[in-house]
Design an enzyme around this catalytic site. Structure first.
Site, PDB file in Angstrom:
ATOM      1  N   CYS B  95       1.087  -1.598   0.182  1.00 14.77           N
ATOM      2  CA  CYS B  95       0.072  -0.151  -0.379  1.00 14.77           C
ATOM      3  C   CYS B  95       1.105   1.325   0.353  1.00 14.77           C
ATOM      4  CB  CYS B  95      -0.866   0.084   1.161  1.00 14.77           C
ATOM      5  SG  CYS B  95      -1.589  -1.123   1.012  1.00 14.77           S
ATOM      6  N   HIS B  99       0.555   4.375  -1.747  1.00 15.17           N
ATOM      7  CA  HIS B  99      -0.203   5.867  -1.134  1.00 15.17           C
ATOM      8  C   HIS B  99       1.212   6.424  -0.165  1.00 15.17           C
ATOM      9  CE1 HIS B  99      -3.684   4.992  -2.694  1.00 15.17           C
ATOM     10  NE2 HIS B  99      -3.689   3.577  -2.784  1.00 15.17           N
ATOM     11  N   CYS B 141      -8.227  -2.563  -4.204  1.00 13.26           N
ATOM     12  CA  CYS B 141      -6.829  -2.048  -4.579  1.00 13.26           C
ATOM     13  C   CYS B 141      -5.739  -3.497  -4.276  1.00 13.26           C
ATOM     14  CB  CYS B 141      -6.151  -1.627  -2.927  1.00 13.26           C
ATOM     15  SG  CYS B 141      -6.239   0.183  -4.071  1.00 13.26           S
ATOM     16  N   CYS B 207     -35.440   3.002  11.311  1.00 14.10           N
ATOM     17  CA  CYS B 207     -34.297   3.914  11.876  1.00 14.10           C
ATOM     18  C   CYS B 207     -34.568   4.742  12.359  1.00 14.10           C
ATOM     19  CB  CYS B 207     -33.695   3.834  10.516  1.00 14.10           C
ATOM     20  SG  CYS B 207     -32.607   2.279   9.472  1.00 14.10           S
ATOM     21  N   CYS B 210     -36.709   4.987  15.681  1.00 11.72           N
ATOM     22  CA  CYS B 210     -35.019   5.334  17.113  1.00 11.72           C
ATOM     23  C   CYS B 210     -34.459   6.453  16.715  1.00 11.72           C
ATOM     24  CB  CYS B 210     -34.180   3.917  17.765  1.00 11.72           C
ATOM     25  SG  CYS B 210     -35.092   2.613  17.831  1.00 11.72           S
ATOM     26  N   HIS B 211     -33.703   6.540  16.546  1.00 14.86           N
ATOM     27  CA  HIS B 211     -32.466   7.196  15.885  1.00 14.86           C
ATOM     28  C   HIS B 211     -32.562   8.826  15.473  1.00 14.86           C
ATOM     29  CE1 HIS B 211     -29.802   4.249  16.942  1.00 14.86           C
ATOM     30  NE2 HIS B 211     -30.740   3.225  16.074  1.00 14.86           N
ATOM     31  N   ARG B 248     -22.874  -3.871  12.357  1.00 15.23           N
ATOM     32  CA  ARG B 248     -24.162  -2.719  13.335  1.00 15.23           C
ATOM     33  C   ARG B 248     -25.307  -2.968  12.493  1.00 15.23           C
ATOM     34  NH1 ARG B 248     -26.585  -2.147  16.244  1.00 15.23           N
ATOM     35  NH2 ARG B 248     -26.909  -0.810  18.329  1.00 15.23           N
ATOM     36  N   CYS B 252     -29.053  -4.358  14.611  1.00 17.19           N
ATOM     37  CA  CYS B 252     -30.266  -3.345  14.418  1.00 17.19           C
ATOM     38  C   CYS B 252     -31.404  -4.282  13.756  1.00 17.19           C
ATOM     39  CB  CYS B 252     -29.875  -1.784  14.171  1.00 17.19           C
ATOM     40  SG  CYS B 252     -29.978  -0.668  14.627  1.00 17.19           S
TER      41      CYS B 252
END
Lengths: 154, 291
Positions: B95, B99, B141, B207, B210-211, B248, B252
């Site tokens: 890498c 970079h 990559c 979503c 709740c959020h 995550r 949910c």
């Protein structure tokens, strides 16, 4: 599991849907009972039987069943951490009739389309996890039990 | 590999901090008290109400988040730093060859620095016509240049690589212009937005329930967050390891008894694109620590 399902189906066929609802195989194996909505209430017991308030209190606490405490403060002091999403449920027996509470448990979206509260006796939601497809969150008798418990809160 | 990391964590929690962590030398700490709030920098001033879960996290959790020696994601970052420098692949290229060092702001001979990546992804991938996130870009990559199979989502290598890359953007405001109808990501943004507001699962929740409607409200013992994505990959105590944003999402979805989607799926890439926009202006906090 397969046997249970088969048994429940046989039971439903043999004894009629209302009776099958009272047989304790749990929500998973039940056929949904039919009920009548009158003026945004459900006057008749889903099972034709009275609910058991003691069982209803347990169902209300159970995180895989009612899980009411996730969102509501309730007079259940032995349980910590009551949620604050919905209204406090300490006088539901004064504020509502049994027919109104039953409607709210079955499908509170009848009153408020935007509510976060799940419909505890309803199927057909969008993209349901496979193992819950076609199943209600609570059985008909569990709804009756919770309604009976909520009626005791005065 | 797993064992190595477990050992590293054990060493750290035993207090042998110095031995475990070289990436911790960076002075890019998240200790700023404005860390969790939208900054309005870079012309992003239209989203002042955004806040991350850092704001409602307890002090001990914040301390772990802020201190690179305590942050349990850092051993994964160390692992990734070795991968980053390694030519041990069929393409015989590291890498760093393209970079420069992860913190090299000139981006080495490719001119593409790692700094800023975490603040600007997902981006539009012209080859596929879809969003591409940091995970998929790393694997692009990996496959095209290094001629190796991509890292698996949630592998130590992938968690480490995404943490290493996103860490270079710590404190930079998240940038997203995907709501603009002319933006290449706009259709993904729209699809992600539709997903966000679509009720789903046996519990029949979107979503937003709740959020958006109840962010900062209490659900049982938890304080609901805005569900922002600026801290991923994030170490969660519940997981006892870092996890990706898509992990995550899957959690949910499962909580509301909804069918979930694959890691790196179009559905989650679109949602990730939409969430980046919801969190525009928030500083990158990756790798964050949460309950």
């Amino acid at each position: 599991m397969k046997n249970k399902k088969l048994l429940a189906k046989l039971s439903a066929a043999a004894f009629g849907v209302a009776v099958a609802g009272a047989i304790s195989f749990g929500a998973q194996a039940e056929e949904m009972v039919s009920f009548e909505i009158v003026d945004e209430t459900i006057p008749q017991s889903l099972t034709g039987k009275a609910g058991d308030p003691v069982a209803g209190r347990k169902t209300a606490i159970n995180r895989k069943k009612g899980n009411c405490l996730a969102c509501h403060v309730m007079p259940i002091p032995e349980q910590q951490f009551h949620g604050l999403i919905g209204p406090t449920l300490d006088d539901t027996g004064d504020r509502f009739t049994e027919a109104e509470l039953r409607m709210r448990m079955v499908d509170s979206k009848v009153f408020d389309e935007s509510t976060m509260m799940p419909s505890f006796y309803k199927t057909g939601q969008h993209m349901v996890l496979k193992k819950f497809v076609g199943k209600t969150i609570l059985s008909a008798q569990e709804v009756e039990d919770v309604v009976a418990y909520l009626m005791t809160l005065k | 590999m797993k064992k190595l990391i477990t050992t590293a964590i054990a060493l750290m929690s035993a207090g042998l901090l110095v031995a475990a962590c070289s990436a911790g030398d960076s002075n890019m700490s998240a200790g700023d008290s404005n860390m969790s709030k939208s900054t309005g920098e870079n012309g992003i001033s239209d989203n002042p109400d955004a806040w991350s879960g850092y704001q409602t996290a307890r002090e001990g959790v914040r301390a772990m988040n802020d201190d690179d020696f305590e942050n349990p994601v850092m051993p994964y970052v160390d692992l990734a730093a070795n991968i980053y420098d390694s030519r041990d692949n069929k393409g015989n290229i590291s890498c760093a060859d393209c970079h420069g060092a992860p913190e090299d702001e000139t981006g080495g001979r490719s001119g593409i620095p790692m700094k800023g990546v975490g603040a600007s992804y997902p981006r539009f991938n012209a080859d596929t016509g879809k969003p591409i996130n940091v995970e998929l870009q790393i694997n692009k990559c990996r496959e095209e240049r290094q001629v190796e199979k991509g890292f698996k989502y949630e592998s130590d290598e992938m968690l480490g690589m995404t943490a290493l890359v996103n860490y270079q953007s710590r404190g930079m405001p998240v940038v997203s212009t995907a709501a603009n109808p002319d933006d290449e990501l706009h259709s993904a943004w729209q699809t992600g937005k539709d997903f966000y507001y679509q009720r789903r699962g046996q519990l029949d929740m979107g979503c937003n329930n709740c959020h958006e409607d109840n962010a900062e409200n209490i659900i049982r013992a938890e304080t609901l967050s805005q569900g922002q994505s600026n801290g991923f990959p994030t170490y969660r105590f519940k997981w006892q390891k870092p996890g990706s944003l898509h992990r995550r999402f899957r959690g949910c979805n499962k909580n509301i008894r909804a069918a979930n989607f694959n890691y790196g799926s179009d559905e989650y890439l679109n949602l990730e694109t939409y969430l980046a926009w919801r969190g525009r202006g928030l500083p990158v906090e990756a790798p964050a620590v949460r309950k």
